[in-house]
Design a protein around this motif. Sequence first.
Motif, PDB file in Angstrom:
ATOM      1  N   LYS A 113     -10.799  10.383  60.138  1.00  0.00           N
ATOM      2  CA  LYS A 113     -10.814   8.983  59.707  1.00  0.00           C
ATOM      3  C   LYS A 113     -11.684   8.833  58.467  1.00  0.00           C
ATOM      4  CE  LYS A 113     -10.270   7.176  64.390  1.00  0.00           C
ATOM      5  NZ  LYS A 113     -10.940   6.554  65.539  1.00  0.00           N
ATOM      6  N   TYR A 114     -11.309   7.902  57.619  1.00  0.00           N
ATOM      7  CA  TYR A 114     -12.149   7.583  56.464  1.00  0.00           C
ATOM      8  C   TYR A 114     -13.517   7.102  56.961  1.00  0.00           C
ATOM      9  CZ  TYR A 114      -7.877   7.563  53.555  1.00  0.00           C
ATOM     10  OH  TYR A 114      -6.725   7.903  52.889  1.00  0.00           O
ATOM     11  N   VAL A 115     -14.583   7.602  56.339  1.00  0.00           N
ATOM     12  CA  VAL A 115     -15.932   7.180  56.729  1.00  0.00           C
ATOM     13  C   VAL A 115     -16.557   6.237  55.706  1.00  0.00           C
ATOM     14  CG1 VAL A 115     -16.358   9.301  58.036  1.00  0.00           C
ATOM     15  CG2 VAL A 115     -17.088   9.178  55.621  1.00  0.00           C
ATOM     16  N   TYR A 132     -15.960  15.344  55.031  1.00  0.00           N
ATOM     17  CA  TYR A 132     -15.532  14.000  55.441  1.00  0.00           C
ATOM     18  C   TYR A 132     -14.635  13.404  54.366  1.00  0.00           C
ATOM     19  CZ  TYR A 132     -19.518  14.657  58.554  1.00  0.00           C
ATOM     20  OH  TYR A 132     -20.390  15.178  59.482  1.00  0.00           O
ATOM     21  N   ALA A 141     -12.848   9.757  52.488  1.00  0.00           N
ATOM     22  CA  ALA A 141     -13.161   8.369  52.148  1.00  0.00           C
ATOM     23  C   ALA A 141     -12.018   7.793  51.324  1.00  0.00           C
ATOM     24  CB  ALA A 141     -14.477   8.307  51.384  1.00  0.00           C
ATOM     25  N   ASP A 152     -16.528   0.342  60.639  1.00  0.00           N
ATOM     26  CA  ASP A 152     -17.878   0.912  60.498  1.00  0.00           C
ATOM     27  C   ASP A 152     -17.974   1.874  59.305  1.00  0.00           C
ATOM     28  OD1 ASP A 152     -20.529   1.088  61.314  1.00  0.00           O
ATOM     29  OD2 ASP A 152     -20.167   2.856  62.564  1.00  0.00           O
ATOM     30  N   LEU A 153     -17.595   1.368  58.134  1.00  0.00           N
ATOM     31  CA  LEU A 153     -17.570   2.181  56.923  1.00  0.00           C
ATOM     32  C   LEU A 153     -18.843   2.033  56.103  1.00  0.00           C
ATOM     33  CD1 LEU A 153     -13.956   1.237  55.743  1.00  0.00           C
ATOM     34  CD2 LEU A 153     -14.656   3.395  56.795  1.00  0.00           C
ATOM     35  N   SER A 154     -19.268   3.104  55.464  1.00  0.00           N
ATOM     36  CA  SER A 154     -20.281   3.000  54.424  1.00  0.00           C
ATOM     37  C   SER A 154     -19.587   2.547  53.143  1.00  0.00           C
ATOM     38  CB  SER A 154     -20.965   4.350  54.196  1.00  0.00           C
ATOM     39  OG  SER A 154     -21.771   4.679  55.313  1.00  0.00           O
ATOM     40  N   LYS A 182     -22.380   6.535  57.368  1.00  0.00           N
ATOM     41  CA  LYS A 182     -21.992   6.271  58.751  1.00  0.00           C
ATOM     42  C   LYS A 182     -20.969   7.284  59.265  1.00  0.00           C
ATOM     43  CE  LYS A 182     -22.854   1.337  58.344  1.00  0.00           C
ATOM     44  NZ  LYS A 182     -22.235  -0.014  58.372  1.00  0.00           N
ATOM     45  N   ASN A 183     -21.106   7.610  60.529  1.00  0.00           N
ATOM     46  CA  ASN A 183     -20.180   8.535  61.208  1.00  0.00           C
ATOM     47  C   ASN A 183     -20.173   9.931  60.589  1.00  0.00           C
ATOM     48  OD1 ASN A 183     -19.109   6.449  63.058  1.00  0.00           O
ATOM     49  ND2 ASN A 183     -18.298   5.571  61.170  1.00  0.00           N
ATOM     50  N   THR A 184     -21.317  10.290  59.958  1.00  0.00           N
ATOM     51  CA  THR A 184     -21.477  11.638  59.388  1.00  0.00           C
ATOM     52  C   THR A 184     -22.905  12.101  59.665  1.00  0.00           C
ATOM     53  OG1 THR A 184     -22.458  11.152  57.207  1.00  0.00           O
ATOM     54  CG2 THR A 184     -20.060  10.848  57.431  1.00  0.00           C
TER      55      THR A 184
END
Length: 314
Positions: free
Chosen positions: A176-178, A151, A153, A204-206, A7-9
């Motif tokens: 931001k942490y993804v 990214y 995490a 909204d994290l993986s 997510k977000n990547t």
Amino acid sequence: MEKRKIKNTDLSIAPINFGGNVFGWTLDEKQSFDILDQFCAEGFNFIDTADTYSWWVNGVGGQSEEIIGKWMKSRGNRNDLVIATKVGSETKEHGYDITKKHILKSVDESLKRLQTDHIDLYYTHFDDNKTPVEETLSAYDEIVKAGKVRYIAASNVSPERLKESFKAAEENSFPKYVALQPHYNLLEREGFEQKYAPLVKEFDLSVFPYWSLAAGFLTGKYRDEADLSKSQRGEGVRKYLNPKGLEVLKALDEISAKHNTTQGAVALAWLLENPLITAPIVSATSESQLETLFAAPKINLTHKDVELLNTASN
């Protein structure tokens, strides 16, 4: 095999994340190359390691990254892979450390060992619980802007410090942490489900759970105390030799027989059924263990299967 988006990547991954803690520990370089070749030949592309793996062998670490780096260079496949590594863990040389100075030094060392110019996903491995989150995130901001890391995490960061990190990132325009790497499996549910799942939804994290097979207990090979000597990790599962652990094994036995697969594959399939889970982290040291990894995404657990496992593990 259907890929999943982190997510977000813009990173796409197969739904199993190979745990590289075994490289340089229970697998030597040649064995590691063989396992990695087989893993990728099946269409998997996500490999997880850390700068301190396997520090328990020599007190320093770096062996896992070095092996992965040599393998990628010899195969010329860096661009086909998503590589995750970590910073901040404790060794004999230093304690937990997520200061800017340590991160800036460590990322260059990891890049050198991995023989690459960028890390796809860079984790805060352990929080030192004293460095201001702004300092840590400013280090990440610097290395993301430099192209060294794509990214970031988090793993082993408290819910409170995670929330603080998102607030600081928002206020300072830091990365931001993804993704989150929590301890989560059929026998370790409470921490993630009660403390982290709400944050996973909010931000909204993986999610990439570690110890997905409870250090091998969920493969079914440890049934009594005599089995603990079967591997180097045996003593680590003694705590699961209790009524709950045996009840979960009983459910795994039943469902794996029904689907004509292994207990471990069913335990991983249970994780994959959870909409919050993107890809469990799991390692393998043999062809038969790899088969368990390969089988998991192909299993379609029924609602009844999931309920049976949930009941046994609650």
